[in-house]
Design an enzyme around this catalytic site. Structure first.
Site, PDB file in Angstrom:
ATOM      1  N   LYS A   1       0.851  -1.188   0.000  1.00  0.00           N
ATOM      2  CA  LYS A   1       0.000   0.000   0.000  1.00  0.00           C
ATOM      3  C   LYS A   1       0.890   1.243   0.000  1.00  0.00           C
ATOM      4  O   LYS A   1       1.421   1.631   1.037  1.00  0.00           O
ATOM      5  CB  LYS A   1      -0.902   0.027   1.236  1.00  0.00           C
ATOM      6  CG  LYS A   1      -2.041   1.033   1.072  1.00  0.00           C
ATOM      7  CD  LYS A   1      -2.511   1.606   2.385  1.00  0.00           C
ATOM      8  CE  LYS A   1      -1.923   2.941   2.714  1.00  0.00           C
ATOM      9  NZ  LYS A   1      -2.002   3.979   1.707  1.00  0.00           N
TER      10      LYS A   1
ATOM     11  N   GLY B   1       6.711   5.507   7.995  1.00  0.00           N
ATOM     12  CA  GLY B   1       5.768   6.611   8.025  1.00  0.00           C
ATOM     13  C   GLY B   1       5.772   7.218   9.414  1.00  0.00           C
ATOM     14  O   GLY B   1       6.770   7.130  10.136  1.00  0.00           O
ATOM     15  N   SER B   2       4.650   7.794   9.801  1.00  0.00           N
ATOM     16  CA  SER B   2       4.640   8.512  11.079  1.00  0.00           C
ATOM     17  C   SER B   2       4.513   7.554  12.265  1.00  0.00           C
ATOM     18  O   SER B   2       3.976   6.450  12.139  1.00  0.00           O
ATOM     19  CB  SER B   2       3.475   9.504  11.096  1.00  0.00           C
ATOM     20  OG  SER B   2       2.265   8.793  10.948  1.00  0.00           O
ATOM     21  N   THR B   3       4.990   8.008  13.400  1.00  0.00           N
ATOM     22  CA  THR B   3       4.926   7.231  14.640  1.00  0.00           C
ATOM     23  C   THR B   3       3.463   6.924  14.985  1.00  0.00           C
ATOM     24  O   THR B   3       3.130   5.818  15.409  1.00  0.00           O
ATOM     25  CB  THR B   3       5.585   8.062  15.768  1.00  0.00           C
ATOM     26  OG1 THR B   3       6.931   8.320  15.357  1.00  0.00           O
ATOM     27  CG2 THR B   3       5.602   7.329  17.086  1.00  0.00           C
TER      28      THR B   3
ATOM     29  N   VAL C   1       0.795   6.470  13.078  1.00  0.00           N
ATOM     30  CA  VAL C   1       0.192   5.373  12.306  1.00  0.00           C
ATOM     31  C   VAL C   1       0.821   4.034  12.718  1.00  0.00           C
ATOM     32  O   VAL C   1       0.126   3.024  12.855  1.00  0.00           O
ATOM     33  CB  VAL C   1       0.328   5.621  10.781  1.00  0.00           C
ATOM     34  CG1 VAL C   1      -0.165   4.416   9.991  1.00  0.00           C
ATOM     35  CG2 VAL C   1      -0.445   6.855  10.357  1.00  0.00           C
TER      36      VAL C   1
ATOM     37  N   GLU D   1       9.923   2.078  10.568  1.00  0.00           N
ATOM     38  CA  GLU D   1      10.808   3.246  10.684  1.00  0.00           C
ATOM     39  C   GLU D   1       9.896   4.453  10.690  1.00  0.00           C
ATOM     40  O   GLU D   1       9.106   4.638   9.757  1.00  0.00           O
ATOM     41  CB  GLU D   1      11.795   3.294   9.517  1.00  0.00           C
ATOM     42  CG  GLU D   1      12.779   2.117   9.496  1.00  0.00           C
ATOM     43  CD  GLU D   1      13.547   1.923  10.784  1.00  0.00           C
ATOM     44  OE1 GLU D   1      13.805   2.918  11.496  1.00  0.00           O
ATOM     45  OE2 GLU D   1      13.869   0.766  11.121  1.00  0.00           O
TER      46      GLU D   1
ATOM     47  N   CYS E   1      12.934  12.228   6.718  1.00  0.00           N
ATOM     48  CA  CYS E   1      12.809  11.777   8.117  1.00  0.00           C
ATOM     49  C   CYS E   1      14.057  12.158   8.894  1.00  0.00           C
ATOM     50  O   CYS E   1      14.029  12.335  10.099  1.00  0.00           O
ATOM     51  CB  CYS E   1      12.588  10.280   8.159  1.00  0.00           C
ATOM     52  SG  CYS E   1      13.690   9.408   7.066  1.00  0.00           S
TER      53      CYS E   1
ATOM     54  N   GLU F   1       7.817  16.746  15.697  1.00  0.00           N
ATOM     55  CA  GLU F   1       8.250  16.626  14.302  1.00  0.00           C
ATOM     56  C   GLU F   1       7.374  17.548  13.454  1.00  0.00           C
ATOM     57  O   GLU F   1       6.144  17.422  13.463  1.00  0.00           O
ATOM     58  CB  GLU F   1       8.091  15.182  13.811  1.00  0.00           C
ATOM     59  CG  GLU F   1       8.585  15.016  12.384  1.00  0.00           C
ATOM     60  CD  GLU F   1       8.455  13.593  11.845  1.00  0.00           C
ATOM     61  OE1 GLU F   1       7.371  13.007  11.959  1.00  0.00           O
ATOM     62  OE2 GLU F   1       9.452  13.095  11.286  1.00  0.00           O
TER      63      GLU F   1
HETATM   64  P1  NAD Z   1       2.036   8.708   7.213  1.00  0.00           P
HETATM   65  O1  NAD Z   1       2.213   7.997   8.506  1.00  0.00           O
HETATM   66  O2  NAD Z   1       0.999   9.731   7.096  1.00  0.00           O
HETATM   67  O3  NAD Z   1       1.705   7.617   6.072  1.00  0.00           O
HETATM   68  C1  NAD Z   1       2.534   6.488   5.871  1.00  0.00           C
HETATM   69  C2  NAD Z   1       1.701   5.401   5.208  1.00  0.00           C
HETATM   70  O4  NAD Z   1       0.711   4.921   6.133  1.00  0.00           O
HETATM   71  C3  NAD Z   1       0.930   5.884   3.978  1.00  0.00           C
HETATM   72  O5  NAD Z   1       0.931   4.880   2.996  1.00  0.00           O
HETATM   73  C4  NAD Z   1      -0.471   6.091   4.533  1.00  0.00           C
HETATM   74  O6  NAD Z   1      -1.482   6.028   3.557  1.00  0.00           O
HETATM   75  C5  NAD Z   1      -0.552   4.910   5.501  1.00  0.00           C
HETATM   76  N1  NAD Z   1      -1.601   5.024   6.523  1.00  0.00           N
HETATM   77  C6  NAD Z   1      -2.091   6.132   7.111  1.00  0.00           C
HETATM   78  N2  NAD Z   1      -3.028   5.796   8.037  1.00  0.00           N
HETATM   79  C7  NAD Z   1      -3.110   4.439   8.019  1.00  0.00           C
HETATM   80  C8  NAD Z   1      -3.892   3.480   8.744  1.00  0.00           C
HETATM   81  N3  NAD Z   1      -4.785   3.852   9.660  1.00  0.00           N
HETATM   82  N4  NAD Z   1      -3.715   2.166   8.477  1.00  0.00           N
HETATM   83  C9  NAD Z   1      -2.836   1.770   7.545  1.00  0.00           C
HETATM   84  N5  NAD Z   1      -2.061   2.630   6.825  1.00  0.00           N
HETATM   85  C10 NAD Z   1      -2.212   3.939   7.062  1.00  0.00           C
HETATM   86  O7  NAD Z   1       3.485   9.258   6.785  1.00  0.00           O
HETATM   87  P2  NAD Z   1       3.886  10.127   5.514  1.00  0.00           P
HETATM   88  O8  NAD Z   1       3.293  11.490   5.649  1.00  0.00           O
HETATM   89  O9  NAD Z   1       3.664   9.384   4.252  1.00  0.00           O
HETATM   90  O10 NAD Z   1       5.475  10.207   5.712  1.00  0.00           O
HETATM   91  C11 NAD Z   1       6.053  11.084   6.633  1.00  0.00           C
HETATM   92  C12 NAD Z   1       6.412  10.388   7.920  1.00  0.00           C
HETATM   93  O11 NAD Z   1       7.225   9.253   7.641  1.00  0.00           O
HETATM   94  C13 NAD Z   1       7.249  11.273   8.833  1.00  0.00           C
HETATM   95  O12 NAD Z   1       6.829  11.080  10.160  1.00  0.00           O
HETATM   96  C14 NAD Z   1       8.678  10.744   8.631  1.00  0.00           C
HETATM   97  O13 NAD Z   1       9.541  10.989   9.704  1.00  0.00           O
HETATM   98  C15 NAD Z   1       8.412   9.287   8.424  1.00  0.00           C
HETATM   99  N6  NAD Z   1       9.509   8.636   7.697  1.00  0.00           N
HETATM  100  C16 NAD Z   1      10.410   7.921   8.417  1.00  0.00           C
HETATM  101  C17 NAD Z   1      11.485   7.308   7.772  1.00  0.00           C
HETATM  102  C18 NAD Z   1      12.500   6.528   8.556  1.00  0.00           C
HETATM  103  O14 NAD Z   1      13.309   5.841   7.957  1.00  0.00           O
HETATM  104  N7  NAD Z   1      12.492   6.604   9.879  1.00  0.00           N
HETATM  105  C19 NAD Z   1      11.628   7.445   6.393  1.00  0.00           C
HETATM  106  C20 NAD Z   1      10.670   8.176   5.680  1.00  0.00           C
HETATM  107  C21 NAD Z   1       9.616   8.777   6.350  1.00  0.00           C
END
Ligand code: NAD
Length: 541
Positions: free
Chosen positions: A212, A265-267, A269, A293, A327, A425
């Site tokens: 996804k 993605g975000s902490t 989620v 991550e 990130c 963040e």
């Molecule tokens: P996000 O958490 O909004 O989304 C990440 C993914 O989760 C997307 O595909 C989104 O559609 C999906 N998602 C959202 N809600 C969901 C749910 N309830 N159930 C299942 N999937 C769901 O993050 P973003 O805005 O795409 O990316 C930014 C975040 O990612 C920042 O917090 C950043 O620090 C983090 N990030 C971390 C790293 C790392 O290596 N630590 C790398 C890249 C990004």
């Protein structure tokens, strides 16, 4: 069937092209970008190798040109998700029996297609869909993506070759099995490479995957799916579903064959997914692997022995490249009082030269933030900070979304190291500086360690070796990727395995064998050539 034990040479990092003015690569890239910009593509889901279109078509608009439509994506439903799970489980019957070298060949071909014939298309898609300038697109969609694949093939070989000792008349072996059932990859908007790597590295180890991607990265994800197919990845091994998060939890996390999630993605989620998996634990046939991550609140600290230009470059690149949406981006800086007056003058002079706009204009160093939600969230942080008496705006603080979601590089200075913008963040081009008294340097390092719940990346700048050692010790658990005299962004696969702890994730280090190990389930095999023939032991005679 062959009897050889194959080996893949240790790869070199992909060479990054410069896209200098009048270069051939610049011409080809611009031509590709312009051609893609004029088209309106229709992006399907990919389930069992079939392209699935739907009634619900969602517009795709470049973040830097938010009235222009470059395509649509087809929103899926719960039935599509169930079909995707079936297609995974079907594909698995053959895929998990295919020899590792035949799997490896497919992945090496994917890397070659990205590095070669698809280079400009995938770069242009990352520029258009995610608003990255060409350098940011090239180091992500080409450099990191190709490195992830080639290095992982090498790590896969090294993992499989890793075998235990054997004793007299006994041969011990480790078999590295794919996990039972199917896996889930959920990827973020900000890196095309992460988006491709998460499903790919799980599939590489013989698993089947529901992928996804983020709604905000579908434009480049679509090209990756086309490349996977072209390279010969069998249908159903990776199924790309375009579905909302809620359906993912309702269907995928409720399925008995669910075996693990690879999330970036975000902490927030990730915590939600973890809780959901925890509450469903009695449903599953296996304990699911959970790898995530997540967010960061990355720091830069310096003492007074530094070179001003080196620190300014690290701050500008670390905080503002890709609009602070890495990130690993720096968003808090800690500088000594003794350098501040001169340093401030030089820093602000340099920041003023930064140009902002569309990635199609190669003069621009930064581009638009990803969407309206992000724009409004960052704007909220800026406006609240402007109203805070402990915080002073040094530059930027200006934004405009009439054409694209543009936010100017913004620097605040604060007297309070625990204010909102020093802790949370922001994920935008906003940096906050705290000035410490020189003699309080150790105390300042303790503040850095204790202010944030995240621990992803961080840098220290110093030319004093005693201070470097002390700072490294105090900040030992503050960052999973720690940099000395360098910016904390731009980790390279094979050189700086990436990931953090605390609320920044499970620190399974993407781009290393450590991560691949999470996607295999080991069977230990002991073969005895001379089994005992009596149950009693010598001491009983
Ligand atoms: P996000 O958490 O909004 O989304 C990440 C993914 O989760 C997307 O595909 C989104 O559609 C999906 N998602 C959202 N809600 C969901 C749910 N309830 N159930 C299942 N999937 C769901 O993050 P973003 O805005 O795409 O990316 C930014 C975040 O990612 C920042 O917090 C950043 O620090 C983090 N990030 C971390 C790293 C790392 O290596 N630590 C790398 C890249 C990004």
């Amino acid at each position: 069937m062959n009897n050889s034990i194959f080996s893949f040479p240790t790869p070199k990092n992909e060479k990054i092209k410069t896209y200098k003015s009048l270069s051939k690569e610049r011409f080809l890239l611009e031509e590709c970008y312009d051609k893609m910009y004029k088209k309106k593509i229709d992006i399907p889901q990919y389930i069992g190798g079939k392209e699935i279109f739907s009634e619900k078509k969602i517009e795709i608009k470049p973040p830097h040109d938010n009235k222009n439509i470059v395509g649509y994506w087809n929103k899926g439903n719960k039935k599509d998700l169930l079909n995707a799970i079936d297609s995974c489980l079907n594909a698995k019957k053959k895929w998990n029996k295919l020899s590792w070298e035949n799997r490896a060949s497919i992945f090496l071909k994917i890397a070659d297609l990205i590095s070669g014939p698809y280079r400009y298309e995938i770069n242009a898609a990352t520029m258009i869909g995610q608003s990255k300038n060409i350098y940011q697109a090239e180091i992500d969609a080409i450099g990191e993506m190709v490195d992830f694949i080639r290095f992982n093939v090498k790590y896969m070989e090294l993992i499989y070759k890793n075998q235990p000792n054997s004793s007299d008349k006994v041969w011990n072996r480790l078999e590295y099995r794919p996990l039972e059932g199917f896996l889930l990859a959920i990827t973020p908007f900000n890196f095309t490479a992460i988006s491709g790597n998460l499903p790919l590295c799980m599939a590489m180890m013989g698993n089947v995957v529901i992928w996804k991607p983020s709604n905000k990265q579908i434009y480049s994800a679509n090209i990756l799916m086309k490349i996977f197919k072209k390279a010969g990845l069998p249908d159903g091994v990776i199924n790309m579903v375009l579905i909302d998060g809620k359906s993912i939890s309702d269907i995928v996390l409720n399925h008995p064959d669910f075996s693990g999630v690879h999330f970036t993605g975000s902490t927030e989620v990730f915590n939600y997914l973890w809780k959901k998996i925890g509450s469903n634990i009695n449903l599953y046939k296996n304990y699911p692997r959970i790898v995530g991550e997540t967010g960061g609140k990355n720091f830069i600290w310096s003492d007074n022995t530094i070179n001003y230009n080196e620190l300014i470059t690290a701050i500008i690149r670390g905080a503002f490249e890709y609009q602070g949406q890495k990130c690993s981006a720096i968003s808090r800086a800690y500088l000594p009082r003794s350098i501040w007056k001169k340093f401030k003058h030089l820093l602000l002079k340099e920041v003023k030269t930064i140009k902002l706009g569309s990635p199609r204009d190669f003069n621009n160093f930064i581009n638009a933030v990803i969407d309206n939600n992000s724009f409004e969230r960052i704007k909220g942080y800026i406006e609240r900070a402007k109203k805070n008496n402990d915080i002073k705006l040094l530059c930027g603080g200006v934004y405009d979304k009439t054409i694209g979601y543009f936010i100017y590089p913004t620097i605040f200075i604060t007297k309070d190291p625990n204010c909102e913008i020093m802790i949370e963040e922001i994920f935008g081009p906003v940096l906050t500086i705290f000035i410490y008294e020189d003699k309080e340097w150790e105390n300042c390092l303790n503040i850095i360690n204790n202010t944030s719940k995240y621990a992803l990346t961080g840098s220290i700048f110093s030319n004093n070796r005693y201070i470097i050692e002390k700072a490294s010790n105090i900040l030992r658990n503050s960052a999973g990727n720690f940099y000395i005299n360098d910016k904390p962004t731009g980790a390279i696969v094979g050189q700086q395995p990436f990931g953090g702890s605390r609320l920044s994730g499970t620190n399974d280090k993407s781009g290393s064998f450590i991560n691949l190990l999470r996607w295999t389930s080991i069977r230990t095999i002991k073969e005895n050539f001379d089994p005992d023939k009596k149950y009693s032991y010598y001491f009983m005679d």
